[in-house]
Design a protein around this motif. Structure first.
Motif, PDB file in Angstrom:
ATOM      1  N   LEU A 149       0.821  -1.208   0.000  1.00 25.84           N
ATOM      2  CA  LEU A 149       0.000   0.000   0.000  1.00 25.84           C
ATOM      3  C   LEU A 149       0.860   1.265   0.000  1.00 25.84           C
ATOM      4  N   HIS A 158       3.699  -0.201  -6.025  1.00 25.37           N
ATOM      5  CA  HIS A 158       2.677  -1.217  -5.745  1.00 25.37           C
ATOM      6  C   HIS A 158       3.106  -2.565  -6.318  1.00 25.37           C
ATOM      7  N   ARG A 218      -5.399  -4.236  -3.676  1.00 24.58           N
ATOM      8  CA  ARG A 218      -5.849  -3.042  -2.966  1.00 24.58           C
ATOM      9  C   ARG A 218      -6.840  -3.405  -1.855  1.00 24.58           C
ATOM     10  N   SER A 253      -8.919   4.817   4.818  1.00 24.47           N
ATOM     11  CA  SER A 253      -8.875   3.702   3.867  1.00 24.47           C
ATOM     12  C   SER A 253     -10.066   3.638   2.924  1.00 24.47           C
ATOM     13  N   SER A 294      -9.402   3.939  -0.823  1.00 24.88           N
ATOM     14  CA  SER A 294      -8.750   2.783  -1.438  1.00 24.88           C
ATOM     15  C   SER A 294      -9.764   1.696  -1.744  1.00 24.88           C
TER      16      SER A 294
END
Lengths: 248, 227
Positions: A76, A81, A153, B220, B223
């Motif tokens: 993350l 990535h 993700r 978060s 994301s």
């Protein structure tokens, strides 16, 4: 395509083979030492032999979840990535769930003999059970589908949320009740009350299972890499094949 | 547009949809009421019911939480509304806060009905100081549930098999809320010889839970829905 498949010889490398060999030797010793060479415990009798599997598998399961957390954070935070982190996180979680299941199973068998019951609502047991279910959920999220990027993700966020969740679960369960046998080897007093050979076998078990973990994770993440690569190339291969057919 | 304005707009939109469709009032409320009656059938003992009333109320709340969370994100994924919000460049933190507020309001309505039915069906008593504890506990626990529900609802929105995945993901996470809210509520009801004062430490844990997941969600949520 078919000739490539035939020449394929597995995902092993000299390093993984060394891990494998070390794991087999160490676990062979734990098997012999744990079942035959070590004495029985003064209080627990033969039930103490479960410890040689229970403690190392518990350690490996916790280690696996820590590795998952760190690898997810690296994925993350990292600018690139890198998918390698995601695969290590996933592979480690899979192995962790397996070892946690073994921990719960061996622990409940030991509990049945020593405490007279398979399960007690002790904080450490309850938190462990929650860890197990949480990572089952994590694996379910990994299986949701979509691209490798989407998977990485979603699952990295879930893994980091689990890092938030577990201390809260543990703390609230500790407030709720407490009874587990206090840790013997890593007791805060520092004095180890254990027969030398028993301790050696236990530590060797920890070593053997840790190497086994490294071996399994390195293989599993390679297989995942191949699956991801196959997913990408499968479409191209199908298109090329179809084009060839049309041209013929 | 500022985050707070987005949050207010999203919350108002969700609540307006709810006011017009009346899914919570016509389906979720009757469902949770039924769960309370089924608990009484299963336990079949007035004293036991009175003793465990707090736990049953929170368990019924959790069961209903899954339905409400799924509902609040079904609205978003239908016709690609969530994608439209993202394309419009709406701040995801605003969406998170807005949806959490709407969820919070719906859960508070639900819990009020559940607590009233506990008083009626399970014969629990609450005095003045118990009521203060109960209200604080409900506010803190519901804030935590709303944050966690929004977070995991956003994650599973649009995923295959979300109906079964959501409870699997949410139940372990909300376990601390169940433990702490139940203990605090039992103290407020003075079940099993507990005093009201014993409930406050549990409320503190609930507040920490809400703060942790509120912050975690803010960091978060983008994301999770950016795909």
């Amino acid at each position: 395509m078919s000739s490539e498949t035939q020449s394929f010889k597995g995902v092993g490398t000299p390093t993984t083979r060394m891990y494998g060999l070390m794991a087999v030797v160490a676990l062979g010793w734990v098997f012999l030492g744990g079942l035959f060479f070590t004495p029985e415990d003064a209080v627990q009798g033969d039930a103490v032999r479960i410890m040689y599997v229970h403690v190392p598998t518990a350690w490996v399961a916790y280690l696996a979840f820590i590795v998952t957390g760190i690898a997810s954070a690296c994925w993350l935070i990292g600018k690139k990535h890198s998918m390698g982190f995601d695969r290590v996180a996933g592979a480690s979680a899979e192995v962790g769930v397996l070892f946690m299941a073994m921990t719960l199973l061996s622990g409940s068998l030991w509990g049945r003999i020593t405490w007279g019951t398979f399960w007690v609502w002790d904080p450490r047991l309850t938190t462990t059970a929650f860890l197990f279910v949480t990572y089952l959920g994590y694996l379910a999220v990994r299986g949701l589908g979509g691209t490798a990027e989407q998977r990485a993700r979603r699952s990295s966020v879930i893994a980091l949320l689990a890092v938030l969740e577990i201390p809260l679960v543990h703390f609230s369960v500790v407030l709720w009740r407490s009874l587990h046998q206090r840790a013997t080897v890593l007791s805060p007093d520092g004095d180890i009350k254990m027969d030398g050979l028993m301790l050696f076998t236990l530590l060797f078990g920890v070593f053997g299972f840790t190497v086994l973990f490294a071996w399994l994770v390195s293989h599993r993440q390679r297989i995942m890499a191949m699956q991801d690569a196959q997913q990408i190339t499968a479409l191209d291969a199908a298109v090329t094949e179809r084009l060839k057919e049309v041209q013929e | 547009m500022s985050t707070s304005r987005i949050a207010r707009a999203v919350a108002a939109k969700d609540l307006r949809i709810e006011m017009r469709s009346r899914v919570v009032t016509n389906q979720v409320l009757p469902f949770s009421g039924l769960v309370m009656i089924m608990f009484a059938f299963a336990l079949d003992n007035d004293d036991v019911l009175q003793r465990v009333a707090g736990g049953l109320v929170w368990l019924a709340t959790l069961f209903s939480l899954f339905i409400v969370v799924q509902r609040t994100f079904a609205v978003e994924t239908f016709d690609g509304a969530l994608d439209a919000l993202r394309v419009a460049g709406v701040n995801p933190q605003g969406i998170f806060i807005g949806k959490a507020i709407a969820l919070f309001v719906q859960l508070i309505v639900l819990e009020s009905v559940l607590f009233i039915s506990a008083v009626v069906l399970y014969r629990v008593n609450v005095n003045g100081s118990g009521l203060v504890l109960l209200v604080t506990c409900v506010l803190c626990a519901t804030a935590g549930l709303a944050f966690v529900g929004t977070l995991y609802g956003g994650l599973t929105a649009g995923a295959r098999g979300r109906e079964t995945l959501l409870p699997l993901l949410l139940l372990p996470v909300v376990a601390p809320v169940l433990i702490c809210a139940t203990r605090a509520t039992e103290s407020a009801f003075r079940s099993g010889g507990l005093t009201v004062g014993e409930g406050w430490p549990w409320v503190a844990v609930l507040a920490v839970f809400a703060a942790v997941f509120g912050l975690g969600g803010l960091l978060s949520f983008s994301s999770l829905i950016e795909e």
